[in-house]
Structure formats: C-alpha cells, structure tokens
Design a protein around this motif. Sequence first.
Motif, PDB file in Angstrom:
ATOM      1  N   LYS A   1       0.960  -1.242  -0.201  1.00  0.00           N
ATOM      2  CA  LYS A   1      -0.182  -0.283   0.099  1.00  0.00           C
ATOM      3  C   LYS A   1       0.757   1.112   0.297  1.00  0.00           C
ATOM      4  CE  LYS A   1      -4.159  -1.954   1.916  1.00  0.00           C
ATOM      5  NZ  LYS A   1      -4.705  -1.785   3.274  1.00  0.00           N
TER       6      LYS A   1
ATOM      7  N   LYS B   1       2.265   3.651  -3.468  1.00  0.00           N
ATOM      8  CA  LYS B   1       1.417   5.687  -3.709  1.00  0.00           C
ATOM      9  C   LYS B   1       2.536   6.974  -4.108  1.00  0.00           C
ATOM     10  CE  LYS B   1      -1.900   5.316   0.189  1.00  0.00           C
ATOM     11  NZ  LYS B   1      -2.284   5.554   1.607  1.00  0.00           N
TER      12      LYS B   1
ATOM     13  N   HIS C   1      -7.227   1.191  -4.622  1.00  0.00           N
ATOM     14  CA  HIS C   1      -6.640   2.023  -3.637  1.00  0.00           C
ATOM     15  C   HIS C   1      -6.235   3.335  -3.626  1.00  0.00           C
ATOM     16  CE1 HIS C   1      -5.567   1.833   0.759  1.00  0.00           C
ATOM     17  NE2 HIS C   1      -4.100   2.324   0.239  1.00  0.00           N
ATOM     18  N   ILE C   2      -5.923   3.303  -4.692  1.00  0.00           N
ATOM     19  CA  ILE C   2      -5.506   4.959  -4.892  1.00  0.00           C
ATOM     20  C   ILE C   2      -6.025   5.794  -5.585  1.00  0.00           C
ATOM     21  CG2 ILE C   2      -2.762   4.171  -4.477  1.00  0.00           C
ATOM     22  CD1 ILE C   2      -2.765   4.417  -8.221  1.00  0.00           C
ATOM     23  N   ASN C   3      -7.661   5.716  -6.200  1.00  0.00           N
ATOM     24  CA  ASN C   3      -7.946   6.419  -6.480  1.00  0.00           C
ATOM     25  C   ASN C   3      -9.285   7.123  -5.842  1.00  0.00           C
ATOM     26  OD1 ASN C   3     -10.167   7.181  -9.065  1.00  0.00           O
ATOM     27  ND2 ASN C   3     -10.849   5.751  -8.373  1.00  0.00           N
ATOM     28  N   SER C   4      -8.388   8.669  -5.995  1.00  0.00           N
ATOM     29  CA  SER C   4      -8.480   9.252  -4.760  1.00  0.00           C
ATOM     30  C   SER C   4      -9.619  10.453  -5.506  1.00  0.00           C
ATOM     31  CB  SER C   4      -7.944  10.193  -4.089  1.00  0.00           C
ATOM     32  OG  SER C   4      -6.486  10.399  -5.366  1.00  0.00           O
TER      33      SER C   4
ATOM     34  N   ASN D   1      -8.530  13.281  -7.145  1.00  0.00           N
ATOM     35  CA  ASN D   1      -7.678  14.274  -7.698  1.00  0.00           C
ATOM     36  C   ASN D   1      -6.308  13.366  -8.025  1.00  0.00           C
ATOM     37  OD1 ASN D   1      -6.446  13.258  -5.835  1.00  0.00           O
ATOM     38  ND2 ASN D   1      -6.520  14.616  -4.263  1.00  0.00           N
ATOM     39  N   ASN D   2      -6.143  12.598  -9.059  1.00  0.00           N
ATOM     40  CA  ASN D   2      -5.254  12.173 -10.335  1.00  0.00           C
ATOM     41  C   ASN D   2      -5.946  11.123 -11.211  1.00  0.00           C
ATOM     42  OD1 ASN D   2      -6.383   9.467  -8.443  1.00  0.00           O
ATOM     43  ND2 ASN D   2      -4.775   9.295  -7.777  1.00  0.00           N
TER      44      ASN D   2
END
Length: 560
Positions: A303, A307, A333-336, A338-339
């Motif tokens: 994890k 990132k 998991h990293i699909n926030s 803002n990316n």
Amino acid sequence: MPHSVFFTKKEMIGNLLIQKGKLQQNQLERALSHQATVPHRIGDILISLGFISEEDLLAALAEELSLTVYTPEDEDQFLPIEISQLFHREHPFALIKNSSDQNILVVSDPLDGDILSAADMLSPEPFIVQLIQESHLKKIMDQHYGLSINELNEDNFTGEDADIDKLKDMASEAPVIKYVNNLIDTAINRRASDIHLEPFEEGMIIRFRIDGILHDFEIPPQSIQAAIISRTKLLAALDIAERRIPQDGKISMRISGKEIDLRVSTMPTVYGEGVVIRILEKGNVILEMSRLGMNHEIEERFKQLIKIPNGIIMVTGPTGSGKTTTLYCALNHINSGNNKIITIEDPVEYQLHGINQIQVRPEIGLTFAKGLRSIVRQDPDVIMIGEIRDYDTAEIAVQSSLTGHLVFSTLHTNDAISAVVRMIDIGVERFLISSSLRAVLAQRLVRCICTHCKEKKGHASEILGYKPNDEDFEVFKGAGCPQCSNTGYSGRIGLYELLEIDDSLSRGISQGVDLSDLKKIADDNGFHSMFDDGLQKVKEGKTSLSEVMRVCRGTENESL
C-alpha cells in the motif's frame, strides 16, 4: 387501414415487446447487434437468444396490429403460389381460399413488405392478413408447397451451407437453448471460472475449471453436441460458418439475478471446434486489498509502494494467478478522485469507476505500444499496462516512469527476481531497469480448505519428514463434503512475495550481477519467498501442504 402501414419500421417489433413487458432494452440492443452480423429477422433472433417465445411474439403482434391468429379449418384450400422457390423460402407465407369473399394471407412476419407485395400480385381476390407461429408455418410450407424453409436448394447452395443452416435451426430449438442456459447456470452455481467444451474422437466432453482445477462435468447427447457449439457462437455473435480459425466474442446475460459477462473463445482442433467460456461475475470482483489474502506486512508495504509518485511496479505470475485482480485493487486503493488513472488492457475484464480504461484492438492497429504513446499525451498520473510483451511496450513504460508517471504492469515469470531478467531479455538496458523499477510482487493462487469438512491431518514434520524452516506445526485437510463437491477445497487465496528494489539491488542490476547473486542480495535484505508465505497459510489452517507444494514447487501429491 392500408396494409403498407404494417410494414414501416423494422424496429417496431422490439419496441412493441418492451412495451408489453416481454423484453428488456438491453436484450433488444444485443439482438440488434446480432442482426448486424447475421441476416435474420429480429423476431427470429430474439427467439433464438431465448429472450422471448414464439407465443410472446405472436400475441404482441396480434394485439398491436389488430390482427387475428390463423385457425386451421378442414375446408381450407391452399392456393398455388407461382413464384421463385428461393424467394418463397426466404419470405414464407401461405394463401388460403376462404369460404367468404376474402382470401387469407398467413404469415409469421407481418412486417415483411415483400410478402405483401407478392400476395397482392398472386391473390385473385382481396385478402386479410392472419398470423401464425413460424414453426406451424414451416409445416404448411412443407406439406402444401413442397418447400422446407431450412433446406436450401442444392442448385443454389453447397452441402456445407445446408449443414450450417441446419445447425442454426437446431441451435434455435428449445432443447438446445435450455441445455446451454442450464449449463451456464450450473457452472456459476458450482463457482466455475471457465467452461470447457472439448471435442475428442469419441465425442464432446464438458469440463468446469473450479478453483483453478479442471473437473469433468458430463458428456452431452451426441445429437445436440454440434448445436451446443453453434448456440454458444450465436450468443457471442460469432460466425458459425467459420470453423477453420479461432474466434473470440462475448456474451452479457442475467442469470438468477446476477449480471454475468462471458468471454467465448473458439479453437479448431483435429476433432472439431473446442470452446472455452470464461465466466466473469460482476458482483464477485474483488476491489479491496484486504480480501486478497496478503499477510499484514506485505499488504501494508505494498500500500505504501503504490502511492509513490513515479516508477514501475510489476506484478508477476502465470496466467490465471490473479495478477489483474491485484492491479485493480491497487488502482482502486489509490483512486482518490484528484489523480488521473488510465489503463490499457487486453481485454478489459471489469469496468472500474472513475478510471479511464482502453481496450487493445490489434485488428485496427491499437496495440499496447501505440496506445501507450497516446496515453502519455493525456496527462495521466498513473498508467496501468495489462502486460509488457515486447521491447516497444517496455521502452515506453520505462520512459513514462522516468518522466514522472507511476506505471503498473504484469509479466509472466516464475518469481519476483526473475522479472528483472525478463526485462533484460526483452531488451531494456540494465541502468534503465535499476532507475525505474520500484518493486515486484509475485503471486500464485492456492485452494482454500473447505471449512465444512476441515479436519486435522497431523504435523508438518510427520508428513514432510523434516521441520520446514525449523518449525513444526499442525496441518489440516478437507475430507470432502457436498458443500465442496467432495474436493475438500472451496475458494482460493493468494500466495505472495514482495521484492523491493532498494539501493543494493539497484546497484547489482546496473552492474550486471547474475540472478543467483541478486537472490542472495534480496535474502540478505530479509526477502521472504512465496513458499514461506504458503507455509504460513498452511500453519494458519487456510490451505494444505499439497496445495503449496503443487503451486510453488510443481509437486502434486495429495498425500502431503
């Protein structure tokens, strides 16, 4: 009302059935896509796909068009029809002399304008239109006009064409439709990931792949074996006349309230076409990393690694080892929000919310390499490449990672450290690998012991003859029960090894250190192998020693 009003819109029949609650919009869209590749009437296609019955079609048309259904009478006289036999086969109808002043035009497709035009020319008296089921019309055509709708004139068609038409007809019959539907339903209920239809000299054998292992299911009746293949190809919008080259297609359906995607692949063999149906159940896709089965240390470190702002993170393992699922979990998991995340895959197995996914299409020149060149101009933060297969793809992936992008991809290697060697073999320079590669996660899938029939088997030292890693522990097995179809296993879990490319490994790669020395550097840095992870899961009672040995060491021995 003029007859021509009946024949204005071919799409009317689909919309009509939707209004009557007999058909769904997505089913009509699938049937229309079939019609684009197979020259059949939309009603025939809807029936062949199992979406409606002949009775549904007839009742809806009769009500909407204010037509009556034809009822045979003893005094009916079938008028002669002197037109081209080929036309009459392709546009079946019957003309009946009625006791009244009007004749009867009997049709199964009242939207066929060519029939109306022919009847206007042929009927000596005015006529009324009445509806009939196509199966009943076929009997009339055979008995009264000496024509079979499905038997093509040998003067115009080859024997192979006639055979193909017969297969299409069989594939649309209720027993074959029911058999294929039940086959798919049974496979889903048994948790199968694939259905294999395999032709051999003695006939077709059907097998299910359950938890990664093939199990015999049954041998279908000889009389419908070819029709089962044809039915599957029709559902997948494949050319049933083409049996010489492989074909790929897909089917979307709803079974027992579940949305199911099926990937169909055909392959010509010595004894006929083999078919594999991959089952993708949308509701079962794993998107949470906690459900993969990673141990706590690997999960937390992975994890953190996903990132980082740039570099390559590779997931390796053989086909069917869950690499794509792991990558989907990482992206989720990293699909926030803002990316920007873009993937290029072959195929796109599941659609991920908020992520731009591209399907590779080599037939139009959209390869991994060409797609990647376009992706980097779309200003992404994260790129996922389904697989690095060649130097061009590897080169673009490396350059993307070195220019500020985080790149995920997969390779087919036996373990994590071999990914470095594989990239060198592809042609990537060592200094580029050492600069761009951040980590390699290798994985396999092992079957879980069935919790309903789990029992103790003894200690590891008693079974292996030594203490693995100088530690002894109890091991378990599944005795076999109805819940697991007497296999002793139910479900699968991942085995993992995570190789981080630290400074010492990076130097070793750039200096040309061989594989064995790279492994020694990794071991000195505390690297734990997949086999060690497997032993830990055996110790926890999640899987068996035989499974770990089969997957990690290539040794299949159920006595372990």
